[in-house]
Design a protein around this motif. Sequence first.
Motif, PDB file in Angstrom:
ATOM      1  N   GLN A  43       4.642  -3.823   8.486  1.00 16.05           N
ATOM      2  CA  GLN A  43       3.771  -3.571   7.630  1.00 16.05           C
ATOM      3  C   GLN A  43       3.144  -4.648   6.886  1.00 16.05           C
ATOM      4  O   GLN A  43       1.924  -4.496   6.625  1.00 16.05           O
ATOM      5  CB  GLN A  43       4.389  -2.396   6.773  1.00 16.05           C
ATOM      6  CG  GLN A  43       4.705  -1.049   7.486  1.00 16.05           C
ATOM      7  CD  GLN A  43       3.572  -0.366   7.485  1.00 16.05           C
ATOM      8  OE1 GLN A  43       2.433  -0.544   7.347  1.00 16.05           O
ATOM      9  NE2 GLN A  43       3.670   0.974   8.007  1.00 16.05           N
ATOM     10  N   ALA A  44       4.156  -5.424   6.349  1.00 14.23           N
ATOM     11  CA  ALA A  44       3.595  -6.535   5.557  1.00 14.23           C
ATOM     12  C   ALA A  44       2.469  -7.555   6.394  1.00 14.23           C
ATOM     13  O   ALA A  44       1.587  -7.743   5.873  1.00 14.23           O
ATOM     14  CB  ALA A  44       4.701  -7.667   4.813  1.00 14.23           C
ATOM     15  N   LEU A  45       3.130  -7.527   7.473  1.00  9.34           N
ATOM     16  CA  LEU A  45       2.305  -8.437   8.405  1.00  9.34           C
ATOM     17  C   LEU A  45       1.132  -7.983   8.907  1.00  9.34           C
ATOM     18  O   LEU A  45      -0.055  -8.638   9.131  1.00  9.34           O
ATOM     19  CB  LEU A  45       2.946  -8.671   9.898  1.00  9.34           C
ATOM     20  CG  LEU A  45       2.741  -9.953  10.534  1.00  9.34           C
ATOM     21  CD1 LEU A  45       2.694 -11.339  10.051  1.00  9.34           C
ATOM     22  CD2 LEU A  45       3.532 -10.122  12.004  1.00  9.34           C
ATOM     23  N   HIS A  46       0.838  -6.350   8.904  1.00  7.95           N
ATOM     24  CA  HIS A  46      -0.575  -5.917   9.261  1.00  7.95           C
ATOM     25  C   HIS A  46      -1.538  -5.425   8.195  1.00  7.95           C
ATOM     26  O   HIS A  46      -2.219  -4.985   8.273  1.00  7.95           O
ATOM     27  CB  HIS A  46      -0.060  -4.658   9.962  1.00  7.95           C
ATOM     28  CG  HIS A  46       0.567  -4.682  11.313  1.00  7.95           C
ATOM     29  ND1 HIS A  46       1.512  -3.961  11.805  1.00  7.95           N
ATOM     30  CD2 HIS A  46       0.490  -5.701  12.063  1.00  7.95           C
ATOM     31  CE1 HIS A  46       1.790  -4.380  13.029  1.00  7.95           C
ATOM     32  NE2 HIS A  46       1.275  -5.486  13.424  1.00  7.95           N
ATOM     33  N   GLY A  47      -0.827  -5.892   6.784  1.00  2.00           N
ATOM     34  CA  GLY A  47      -1.737  -5.269   5.602  1.00  2.00           C
ATOM     35  C   GLY A  47      -2.705  -6.247   5.303  1.00  2.00           C
ATOM     36  O   GLY A  47      -2.857  -7.634   5.599  1.00  2.00           O
ATOM     37  N   ARG A  48      -3.568  -5.549   4.724  1.00  3.86           N
ATOM     38  CA  ARG A  48      -4.679  -6.729   4.204  1.00  3.86           C
ATOM     39  C   ARG A  48      -4.341  -7.709   3.189  1.00  3.86           C
ATOM     40  O   ARG A  48      -4.996  -8.734   3.246  1.00  3.86           O
ATOM     41  CB  ARG A  48      -5.662  -5.702   3.422  1.00  3.86           C
ATOM     42  CG  ARG A  48      -6.410  -4.532   4.232  1.00  3.86           C
ATOM     43  CD  ARG A  48      -7.309  -3.873   3.426  1.00  3.86           C
ATOM     44  NE  ARG A  48      -6.599  -2.978   2.598  1.00  3.86           N
ATOM     45  CZ  ARG A  48      -6.950  -2.282   1.410  1.00  3.86           C
ATOM     46  NH1 ARG A  48      -8.312  -2.006   1.633  1.00  3.86           N
ATOM     47  NH2 ARG A  48      -6.176  -1.654   0.716  1.00  3.86           N
ATOM     48  N   ARG A  49      -3.066  -7.774   2.632  1.00  2.00           N
ATOM     49  CA  ARG A  49      -2.778  -9.059   1.741  1.00  2.00           C
ATOM     50  C   ARG A  49      -1.561  -9.765   2.384  1.00  2.00           C
ATOM     51  O   ARG A  49      -0.339 -10.017   1.542  1.00  2.00           O
ATOM     52  CB  ARG A  49      -2.348  -8.205   0.345  1.00  2.00           C
ATOM     53  CG  ARG A  49      -3.683  -7.675  -0.338  1.00  2.00           C
ATOM     54  CD  ARG A  49      -3.201  -7.349  -1.803  1.00  2.00           C
ATOM     55  NE  ARG A  49      -2.209  -6.379  -1.650  1.00  2.00           N
ATOM     56  CZ  ARG A  49      -1.344  -5.982  -2.728  1.00  2.00           C
ATOM     57  NH1 ARG A  49      -1.291  -6.585  -3.910  1.00  2.00           N
ATOM     58  NH2 ARG A  49      -0.778  -4.912  -2.477  1.00  2.00           N
ATOM     59  N   LYS A  50      -1.511 -10.208   3.486  1.00  2.17           N
ATOM     60  CA  LYS A  50      -0.421 -10.587   4.198  1.00  2.17           C
ATOM     61  C   LYS A  50      -0.175 -11.936   3.790  1.00  2.17           C
ATOM     62  O   LYS A  50       1.199 -12.196   3.704  1.00  2.17           O
ATOM     63  CB  LYS A  50      -0.785 -10.553   5.787  1.00  2.17           C
ATOM     64  CG  LYS A  50      -1.924 -11.514   5.976  1.00  2.17           C
ATOM     65  CD  LYS A  50      -1.935 -11.422   7.587  1.00  2.17           C
ATOM     66  CE  LYS A  50      -2.505 -10.234   8.144  1.00  2.17           C
ATOM     67  NZ  LYS A  50      -2.825 -10.375   9.715  1.00  2.17           N
ATOM     68  N   GLY A  51      -1.003 -12.557   3.181  1.00  2.04           N
ATOM     69  CA  GLY A  51      -0.565 -13.918   2.575  1.00  2.04           C
ATOM     70  C   GLY A  51       0.434 -13.808   1.401  1.00  2.04           C
ATOM     71  O   GLY A  51       1.249 -14.655   1.133  1.00  2.04           O
TER      72      GLY A  51
END
Length: 218
Positions: free
Chosen positions: A39-47
Amino acid sequence: ALDAHEMRGRDVVALEQQVRNTWSEKPQVCEFLVRSFAQALHGRRKGDMCVPFPTVFGKGDRRDFQAAESCLENLPFNGTRSEELPPLNEGQVLLLHWILFSHKNNAKRLKATTLSHLRECSPLLVEEIQQEGKNLCPDTILETQSNDTADRNSGADLFPAFHGTHPENIHSIVRVGLLNLSNTHMQRTGRAFGEGIYLAQELSTAFSFTRSPAPSNW
């Protein structure tokens, strides 16, 4: 004598066996940790959300999000629940091992529990969950630390409280904890009553903050 390639091969075999053994023993825990990272990797704020990040895919400004995402997307069990892992390549083994074992709330420490068990040590918490009805009743509950001592301390004035968050935030929360990010670029909600980490006594209120900003099959 073994060359470096053979030594690495043996190490990967050992890591894979550890991953498989733990997945077989704790499929719900392992799935939770993998899905949280996805979910973190696919999110808009992955950085910001992919912190920490597996060093095998780079670090700092050289994090290779695409390579990590490719490893996840190519996993045959992507989007399903399974107690057995399919064949894995080296990159998948290294990624899964990092996800499951590289932090204090790792797959060995986390454990799946039930409402029945929670009722024994946290009756107020279970009562609040059940009052919300079937729609918000969890099918999986993971315990990071027992509340037995705190809840049974007659001198403590305690009540259950909930923190709702987007799925993309869970990876970092599990590893780093809840942080007060008021007045930073990370803040998205929590301004009504000033700075701080916001909790709610009503589960439905907390749940309203859990909508995923980036739907995915994870």
